[in-house]
Design an enzyme around this catalytic site. Structure first.
Site, PDB file in Angstrom:
ATOM      1  CG  HIS A  68      -1.902   0.973   1.402  1.00  0.00           C
ATOM      2  ND1 HIS A  68      -1.653   2.253   1.834  1.00  0.00           N
ATOM      3  CD2 HIS A  68      -3.236   0.909   1.170  1.00  0.00           C
ATOM      4  CE1 HIS A  68      -2.786   2.937   1.872  1.00  0.00           C
ATOM      5  NE2 HIS A  68      -3.768   2.151   1.473  1.00  0.00           N
TER       6      HIS A  68
ATOM      7  CE  LYS B 208      -7.057  -0.419   6.299  1.00  0.00           C
ATOM      8  NZ  LYS B 208      -7.860   0.113   5.196  1.00  0.00           N
TER       9      LYS B 208
ATOM     10  CD  GLN C 270      -6.722  -4.661   4.165  1.00  0.00           C
ATOM     11  OE1 GLN C 270      -7.676  -5.354   4.518  1.00  0.00           O
ATOM     12  NE2 GLN C 270      -6.871  -3.410   3.764  1.00  0.00           N
TER      13      GLN C 270
ATOM     14  CB  CYS D 178      -3.642   3.266  -1.585  1.00  0.00           C
ATOM     15  SG  CYS D 178      -4.764   4.622  -1.317  1.00  0.00           S
TER      16      CYS D 178
ATOM     17  CG  ASP E 121       0.740  -2.434   6.261  1.00  0.00           C
ATOM     18  OD1 ASP E 121      -0.248  -2.651   6.982  1.00  0.00           O
ATOM     19  OD2 ASP E 121       0.691  -1.803   5.189  1.00  0.00           O
TER      20      ASP E 121
HETATM   21  N1  7TS Z   1      -1.618  -0.880   4.699  1.00  0.00           N
HETATM   22  C1  7TS Z   1      -2.521  -1.642   4.082  1.00  0.00           C
HETATM   23  C2  7TS Z   1      -2.160  -3.034   3.659  1.00  0.00           C
HETATM   24  C3  7TS Z   1      -3.809  -1.127   3.865  1.00  0.00           C
HETATM   25  O1  7TS Z   1      -4.720  -1.897   3.259  1.00  0.00           O
HETATM   26  C4  7TS Z   1      -4.123   0.189   4.283  1.00  0.00           C
HETATM   27  C5  7TS Z   1      -5.456   0.820   3.981  1.00  0.00           C
HETATM   28  C6  7TS Z   1      -3.132   0.917   4.950  1.00  0.00           C
HETATM   29  C7  7TS Z   1      -1.890   0.363   5.135  1.00  0.00           C
HETATM   30  C8  7TS Z   1      -3.396   2.292   5.490  1.00  0.00           C
HETATM   31  O2  7TS Z   1      -4.241   2.206   6.573  1.00  0.00           O
HETATM   32  P1  7TS Z   1      -4.793   3.534   7.282  1.00  0.00           P
HETATM   33  O3  7TS Z   1      -5.815   3.044   8.241  1.00  0.00           O
HETATM   34  O4  7TS Z   1      -3.616   4.187   7.953  1.00  0.00           O
HETATM   35  O5  7TS Z   1      -5.350   4.384   6.190  1.00  0.00           O
HETATM   36  N2  7TS Z   1      -6.138   0.247   2.887  1.00  0.00           N
HETATM   37  C9  7TS Z   1      -7.194   0.776   2.259  1.00  0.00           C
HETATM   38  C10 7TS Z   1      -7.812   0.122   1.174  1.00  0.00           C
HETATM   39  O6  7TS Z   1      -7.464  -0.965   0.730  1.00  0.00           O
HETATM   40  N3  7TS Z   1      -8.835   0.882   0.718  1.00  0.00           N
HETATM   41  O7  7TS Z   1      -8.894   1.989   1.477  1.00  0.00           O
HETATM   42  C11 7TS Z   1      -7.883   1.924   2.430  1.00  0.00           C
END
Ligand code: 7TS
Length: 411
Positions: A127, A230, A207, A368, A204
């Protein structure tokens, strides 16, 4: 890990008020869980209870509400520590989410310890939030970012990864589960190889947290970041796990209240971990509600979650793969409940719009992960990402809706 209780998806759905509505005249089918999951009543109640009864700033007050708020906030830290199996509660830092956790490590660790010519390894599956912070760090220090390649199924090529590792490797940062393809990466092996090369490792787990048990001691990562939203928790909060020795060696990320021991104009001394990394008034209410999200997951159990989501993914493959013009992306042997695809001759955005008109929420675009889309030679995909409250019937309706869309565009 708590044992799975006897439950059913029907019972679980009752816990989510948002699911019981019509969108564009149809019952909502929510398949955008990788972007953010819906929130159970327990999380909503924790939020409103905090504001109705306990709201106060933490750590600073001696009055009863301040004590209650502080203990609720610190209880979540204990709960997160157990959730990821940290050795010590102080190894848990509250953040805004995964993105902030990764930026914190890049700046507070990387900027202090990396120098010109050092190498940072990430993967083709990342991401943007696990790419850009390392690019910024590389610009600041002269370090170089290297990429682990993938195969056609969306799996990391471990033999190629081994070749990238050397005494120059200082940081290895990869996701546990890919948001665009659902690949579950063999992080324990990846971390062990990085440690053999002397590198520090970050996982990370954005997910992974909703689908897969986290055990930082077992996988032996140095850092692990995730977001509450999430995993059925509130937005605007997440946690970073870091090994005590590393956290103590790092510079602060931000300066301000709470992160200091003593301030004079001549010299400031910093607080102990974790407070050294929590400058300013934190997102108290959402931290408090994160505990309810963890308890919700634990009350269901990852075994039940895994089995149900596997059932959904298998059914998705059964009903979606033979839709005319279907190209699926990501066929890893270890895969989470994500179905990413395109249909020949129909733009992903149009598919998303047509599905929305039928009450079905999916995500379309690059998710992303633009470097991954470039590797796949596509602009984006349609992504249906499933969660614990989704059903086989919803997938059947989804498949029929897609067939209708194909017919409409073939006319
Ligand atoms: N890493 C992964 C693997 C992700 O899927 C996401 C967000 C992030 C980092 C960032 O997370 P945040 O909570 O700091 O924003 N993924 C997604 C997506 O797949 N669609 O919208 C956000």
């Amino acid at each position: 890990m708590s044992t799975a209780v006897s439950t059913s998806v029907e019972q679980i759905r009752k816990e989510f008020p948002v699911l019981h509505q019509e969108v564009n005249g149809k019952p909502l089918i929510y398949f955008d869980n990788a972007a953010t999951a819906q929130k159970p009543k327990a999380v909503l109640d924790a939020l409103s209870h905090y504001y109705e009864y306990d709201n106060a700033n933490i750590h600073r007050g001696i009055h009863t509400l301040a004590e209650r708020a502080t203990s609720a906030y610190e209880d979540t830290r204990k709960s997160v520590g157990k959730f990821v199996n940290a050795n010590e509660t102080e190894e848990i830092i509250f953040t805004k989410g995964t993105t902030e956790g990764i930026n914190l490590v890049a700046q507070a660790y990387g900027r202090k310890f990396l120098k010109d010519g050092d190498e940072i390894i990430i993967s083709q599956l990342e991401h943007h939030s696990n790419i850009v912070p390392w690019q910024i760090l590389a610009d600041q220090t002269g370090a170089v970012v290297k990429i682990i390649p993938i195969n056609e199924k969306g799996e990391l090529l471990l033999e190629e990864y081994r070749k990238l590792l050397s005494e120059k490797t200082k940081i290895l940062a990869v996701n546990y589960i890919s948001n665009s393809l659902g690949t579950i990466n063999p992080v324990k092996e990846i971390i062990s190889l990085a440690h053999d090369a002397g590198a520090v490792t970050l996982i990370d787990a954005a997910q992974a947290a909703p689908h897969h048990p986290l055990d930082v001691q077992d996988i032996d990562c140095d850092f692990l970041a995730f977001s509450a939203h999430k995993m059925y928790g509130p937005t605007g909060v997440g946690a970073l796990y870091g090994k005590r020795r590393l956290l103590e060696s790092m510079d602060p990320y931000q300066g301000g209240g709470e992160m200091i021991k003593e301030v004079t104009f001549e010299k400031t001394t910093y607080n102990d971990i974790p407070y050294k990394f929590e400058a300013g008034t934190p997102n108290i209410a959402d931290v408090v509600a994160l505990k309810a999200a963890i308890e919700f997951i634990q009350s269901i159990g990852y075994t039940f979650i895994h089995d149900h989501e596997e059932l959904l993914l298998n059914h998705a493959n059964k009903v979606l793969l033979d839709i005319p013009g279907m190209t699926p992306y990501g066929q890893a042997s270890e895969k989470a409940s994500v179905f990413s695809f395109n249909i020949d001759g129909v733009h992903p955005f149009d598919i998303g719009m047509w599905l929305d008109a039928k009450g079905i929420a999916v995500r379309t675009g690059h998710h992303c992960t633009q470097p991954l889309m470039d590797w796949l030679r596509i602009e984006g995909t349609v992504r249906a990402s499933m969660a614990i409250y989704n059903t086989i019937e919803e997938l059947d309706i989804f498949a029929e809706a897609l067939k209708d869309i194909v017919k409409k565009f073939k006319k």
